[in-house]
Design an enzyme around this catalytic site. Structure first.
Site, PDB file in Angstrom:
ATOM      1  N   ARG A   1      48.019  51.008  17.321  1.00 55.62           N
ATOM      2  CA  ARG A   1      48.213  51.840  18.516  1.00 55.62           C
ATOM      3  C   ARG A   1      49.693  52.173  18.670  1.00 55.62           C
ATOM      4  O   ARG A   1      50.544  51.297  18.534  1.00 55.62           O
ATOM      5  CB  ARG A   1      47.707  51.105  19.756  1.00 55.62           C
ATOM      6  CG  ARG A   1      46.225  50.797  19.613  1.00 55.62           C
ATOM      7  CD  ARG A   1      45.603  50.271  20.873  1.00 55.62           C
ATOM      8  NE  ARG A   1      44.198  49.959  20.610  1.00 55.62           N
ATOM      9  CZ  ARG A   1      43.365  49.395  21.473  1.00 55.62           C
ATOM     10  NH1 ARG A   1      43.802  49.069  22.680  1.00 55.62           N
ATOM     11  NH2 ARG A   1      42.120  49.165  21.142  1.00 55.62           N
TER      12      ARG A   1
ATOM     13  N   ARG B   1      51.394  43.105  23.489  1.00 53.92           N
ATOM     14  CA  ARG B   1      51.167  44.531  23.232  1.00 53.92           C
ATOM     15  C   ARG B   1      51.884  44.939  21.950  1.00 53.92           C
ATOM     16  O   ARG B   1      53.102  45.113  21.936  1.00 53.92           O
ATOM     17  CB  ARG B   1      51.682  45.339  24.430  1.00 53.92           C
ATOM     18  CG  ARG B   1      51.234  46.798  24.457  1.00 53.92           C
ATOM     19  CD  ARG B   1      51.750  47.494  25.706  1.00 53.92           C
ATOM     20  NE  ARG B   1      51.176  46.948  26.931  1.00 53.92           N
ATOM     21  CZ  ARG B   1      50.000  47.325  27.434  1.00 53.92           C
ATOM     22  NH1 ARG B   1      49.301  48.260  26.842  1.00 53.92           N
ATOM     23  NH2 ARG B   1      49.539  46.770  28.524  1.00 53.92           N
TER      24      ARG B   1
ATOM     25  N   GLU C   1      43.888  40.505  30.105  1.00 53.74           N
ATOM     26  CA  GLU C   1      42.743  41.076  29.386  1.00 53.74           C
ATOM     27  C   GLU C   1      42.691  40.574  27.940  1.00 53.74           C
ATOM     28  O   GLU C   1      43.675  40.626  27.213  1.00 53.74           O
ATOM     29  CB  GLU C   1      42.853  42.603  29.390  1.00 53.74           C
ATOM     30  CG  GLU C   1      41.753  43.268  28.590  1.00 53.74           C
ATOM     31  CD  GLU C   1      41.938  44.782  28.455  1.00 53.74           C
ATOM     32  OE1 GLU C   1      42.689  45.367  29.278  1.00 53.74           O
ATOM     33  OE2 GLU C   1      41.344  45.362  27.532  1.00 53.74           O
TER      34      GLU C   1
ATOM     35  N   SER D   1      37.224  43.871  26.403  1.00 56.67           N
ATOM     36  CA  SER D   1      36.789  44.941  27.282  1.00 56.67           C
ATOM     37  C   SER D   1      35.434  45.388  26.753  1.00 56.67           C
ATOM     38  O   SER D   1      35.319  45.746  25.587  1.00 56.67           O
ATOM     39  CB  SER D   1      37.808  46.076  27.211  1.00 56.67           C
ATOM     40  OG  SER D   1      37.572  47.011  28.241  1.00 56.67           O
TER      41      SER D   1
ATOM     42  N   ARG E   1      45.475  38.162  20.981  1.00 53.25           N
ATOM     43  CA  ARG E   1      45.565  37.612  22.336  1.00 53.25           C
ATOM     44  C   ARG E   1      44.870  36.256  22.432  1.00 53.25           C
ATOM     45  O   ARG E   1      45.282  35.384  23.206  1.00 53.25           O
ATOM     46  CB  ARG E   1      44.996  38.601  23.353  1.00 53.25           C
ATOM     47  CG  ARG E   1      45.924  39.808  23.509  1.00 53.25           C
ATOM     48  CD  ARG E   1      45.590  40.675  24.697  1.00 53.25           C
ATOM     49  NE  ARG E   1      46.517  41.822  24.755  1.00 53.25           N
ATOM     50  CZ  ARG E   1      46.425  42.797  25.631  1.00 53.25           C
ATOM     51  NH1 ARG E   1      45.444  42.797  26.541  1.00 53.25           N
ATOM     52  NH2 ARG E   1      47.295  43.781  25.615  1.00 53.25           N
TER      53      ARG E   1
END
Length: 425
Positions: A262, A277, A349, A352, A391
């Site tokens: 990303r 991130r 998070e 998801s 994560r």
RNA sequence: GGAGAGGUGCCAGAGUGGUCGAAUGGGCUUGACUCGAAAUCAAGUGUACGGUCUUCCGUACCGUGGGUUCGAAUCCCACCCUCUCCGCCA
């Protein structure tokens, strides 16, 4: 894509639903364009019909050896009119398509109201954040202390938002991935898949990342460009592209481990420190392809499958229902799993899970044959992280840290670590 | 990367400018025959879109995109993909 028929005939309802997300839909503009489309299409098709009929007449006349000159003269006019009508129609259709591809999915009624993540609603929680009788460190400190997490090297090689892991920590991430895949395939009935990491734009349009979110993606400069997948959702869901499944062939459940890429454009300043991130991270992704009537139940199941992973790792977490303003572009409803991070003293998070309804299926023409009518109908797609490995690694580091900076390996992972019970420098 | 062959419906496979959404065979569905099955016979069997939209009518689709033509599965151009051989590589 939203059902174009719904868009046309229940425009006010669509507008209202999208407004819950904070999305403003230019109804007047859309309807005006749609009116033009209708008249242009009718005109074009009438002209095509005329042309076809006279072409047929000419063919027959020629076969009989008759003079076709007068017939040719009569059609000349139709050709020009048709050309004009076709080109205006294609312009209008392209404009409509742009609008339709840019509209987010309709939300389910039970999605809570709210503008952003602050209004997400906690559904349930599991485990209790541990108490430590020493000052907890975050994963960055822990990584630096052991030397196993190396952002300096990563920066020299690739810049910011990359990490180098070494030794036991690198292996721990691999263990997490293996463990997750094993649980999903052997206990939850998923088929493991290995998929391309580079995909065409079509695939990304199918799942909804394109055309709207191109800036979030990495793209190659090759003659025919590829995009690096931002999630395995893209290749996995596209397994259904242009397929018509027979009634007995669904549900399909796929699990895959892939790296995810990303660009994180627009996230400057957020989570710049540490491994939260990154431009590149590892994830185990779960995708369901189901008949329309099954998708609501499938979302609950899928979420449960992701939860199992956190429970087996003994990581405290909570499940939140995303509010209207926070649900992603392609989803009708989303649950996030948020894991407790002692280093940050907050939930973050880690998964998801979304029901996308027929939104992606319509974009990629993924269908299932209706057992009674025999007609193909759009299927429903769901996806969820099961879970993000990077994560999860952070969560294990922070939750299972010891005062000396070593990390206790969760029991579930020890078989994947050659029996090791701790990681230290 | 080089050379060649090819991409047509669920499958095989015909079709090289006109009544071709597409022969023929197979498959599948339904019906007939049968106690039942097989065999046989008959009919049906793509997808998407549009129209005063369950009947009906129309349009588009023969790898993709352009072009030529009154008319393109068929001719021309570009691209993509598959297969075979050679080279290279994990």
């Amino acid at each position: 894509m939203i059902d174009p028929k719904l868009l046309r005939h229940a425009t006010a309802d669509v507008e209202k639903n999208l407004a819950r997300r904070g999305f403003e839909f230019d109804v007047a503009g859309y309807l005006a364009l749609e009116e033009r489309r209708k008249s242009l299409q009718v005109e074009t098709e009438t002209l095509q019909s005329e042309r076809n009929a006279s072409a047929k007449r000419i063919g027959m006349a020629k076969a009989k050896g008759e003079d076709i000159a007068p017939l040719l003269a009569a059609v000349k006019d139709v050709g020009d009119k048709l050309e004009a009508a076709e080109s205006s129609l294609s312009v209008v259709q392209a404009e409509l398509r742009d609008i339709e591809l840019g509209l987010p999915n309709l939300l389910q009624d039970d999605v809570p109201d709210g503008r952003d993540e602050a209004q997400n609603v906690e559904i349930r929680s599991w485990g209790t954040p541990g108490s430590f009788d020493f000052d907890v460190r975050d994963h960055i400190e822990l990584g630096e202390k052991s030397g196993l997490l190396d952002f300096d090297s990563a920066a020299r090689i690739s810049g910011s938002r990359f990490a180098v892991m070494r030794g036991g920590l690198a292996r721990l991430q691999r263990a997490l991935i293996q463990f997750m895949l094993d649980v999903h395939t052997s206990e939850h009935g998923y088929e493991e898949a290995y998929v391309p990491y580079l995909v065409h734009g079509d695939a990304l349009q199918g799942t909804g990342q394109l055309p709207k979110f191109e800036a979030d993606l990495f793209k190659t400069t090759t003659e025919t460009p590829f995009y690096l997948i931002p999630t395995a959702e893209v290749p996995l869901t596209n397994l259904a592209r242009e397929v018509i499944f027979e009634p007995g062939e669904l549900p399909r459940r796929y699990a895959a481990h892939t790296p995810c890429f990303r660009s994180e454009a627009g996230s400057y300043g957020q989570d710049t420190r540490g491994m939260i991130r990154q431009h590149q991270f590892e994830k185990v992704e779960l995708v369901h392809l189901v008949e329309a009537s099954e998708s609501a139940a499938a979302l609950e199941e899928l979420t449960g499958h992701a939860e199992t992973i956190l429970q087996r790792l003994n990581l405290p977490y909570r499940v939140v229902a995303l509010c209207a303003g926070d649900v992603g572009f392609g989803a009708t409803k989303t649950y996030d799993l948020e894991v407790w991070l002692p280093g940050q003293q907050r939930y973050r998070e880690i998964s998801s899970c979304s029901n996308c309804g027929d939104f992606q299926a319509r974009r990629m023409l993924a269908r299932v044959r209706n057992a009674e009518s025999g007609k193909p109908e759009l299927l429903h797609t769901l996806n969820g992280s099961g879970v993000a490995a990077g994560r999860a690694l952070i969560a294990v580091m922070e939750n299972d840290q010891r005062e000396d900076g070593s990390i206790e390996v969760p029991a579930a992972l020890r078989p994947y670590m050659g029996g090791a019970t701790e990681i230290s420098a």
